[in-house]
Design a protein around this motif. Structure first.
Motif, PDB file in Angstrom:
ATOM      1  N   VAL A  65       0.850  -1.178   0.000  1.00  0.00           N
ATOM      2  CA  VAL A  65       0.000   0.000   0.000  1.00  0.00           C
ATOM      3  C   VAL A  65       0.891   1.234   0.000  1.00  0.00           C
ATOM      4  O   VAL A  65       1.805   1.359   0.811  1.00  0.00           O
ATOM      5  CB  VAL A  65      -0.971   0.009   1.208  1.00  0.00           C
ATOM      6  N   ASP A  78      -1.918   6.144  -8.848  1.00  0.00           N
ATOM      7  CA  ASP A  78      -3.066   5.358  -9.314  1.00  0.00           C
ATOM      8  C   ASP A  78      -3.059   5.227 -10.840  1.00  0.00           C
ATOM      9  O   ASP A  78      -3.375   4.157 -11.380  1.00  0.00           O
ATOM     10  CB  ASP A  78      -4.380   6.013  -8.864  1.00  0.00           C
ATOM     11  N   ARG A  90      -2.176  -0.795  -3.885  1.00  0.00           N
ATOM     12  CA  ARG A  90      -3.287   0.111  -3.633  1.00  0.00           C
ATOM     13  C   ARG A  90      -2.731   1.371  -2.989  1.00  0.00           C
ATOM     14  O   ARG A  90      -1.596   1.395  -2.507  1.00  0.00           O
ATOM     15  CB  ARG A  90      -4.355  -0.525  -2.744  1.00  0.00           C
TER      16      ARG A  90
END
Length: 205
Positions: A65, A78, A90
């Motif tokens: 992450v 992203d 993510r």
């Protein structure tokens, strides 16, 4: 509240500086050389920016992450994740001045060129230790002690790098074991060379 640099405004052109891309690659290489990185690991890259380090580490771990306090930086990451089809990456927004660190526990937490933007580094390192699995690793890359000339704009800069002794003490005092600090990379700006250190430690309590 401390004055901070507008990283949202800087996000669009962030990756256009070759030294930033090269630095992320060098730090990723140093992490692989120093730690037993595993495909089963859950990882967090704190202060990930546009994901230059995050995406280097993604193929080496189970999932990662990317956490940052700039929505503009996370939008760029992203975009890159979608373009590359990365299924194990993510992003998460977290303003370290207002928000708690993400919940969960990790096998690896990394932060590259973040510490000099943090007023209370000891407090952050203690919080990161509590987000690691027992036996998990922390890897912090930042400037060696310098004279303040590295940043043309020192907005949001609270430390002119860190000595090896300082990094060793910060991790040891926070309860990390197997602590080492060694050169990981070098940033060249004009005629000046700025070493970057990688401090690693393992949660032992």
């Amino acid at each position: 509240m401390a004055v901070r640099r507008d990283f949202d405004a800087a996000a669009a052109a962030w990756d256009e500086k070759p030294h930033r891309v090269r630095l992320a690659g060098d730090i990723a290489t140093a992490i692989q050389a120093r730690l037993p990185v595993s495909k089963g690991w859950h990882a967090m890259d704190l202060g990930c920016g546009t994901g230059l380090l995050t995406l280097q580490l993604a193929p080496l771990v189970r999932d990662i992450v990317g956490v940052d306090g700039s929505r503009g930086m996370l939008e760029k990451l992203d975009e890159k994740v979608r373009a590359a089809g990365c299924s194990n990456v993510r992003t998460l927004y977290c303003d370290l001045e207002r928000d708690e660190l993400p919940e969960g526990t990790f096998d690896l937490i990394t932060a590259a060129m973040l510490l000099h933007h943090i007023p209370d580094v000891a407090q952050l390192i203690d919080a990161l230790r509590r987000r690691l699995q027992p036996g998990g690793w922390l890897a912090l890359a930042d400037l060696d002690q310098e004279d303040g000339s590295f940043h043309e704009d020192a907005t949001g800069v609270f430390h002119n790098g860190f000595s090896r002794e300082c990094l060793l003490a910060l991790l040891s005092d926070a309860g990390f074991g197997e602590v080492t600090v060694a050169p990981a990379a070098e940033v060249v700006k004009g005629e000046r060379h700025y070493p970057v250190l990688l401090a690693v430690g393992r949660r032992c309590r």
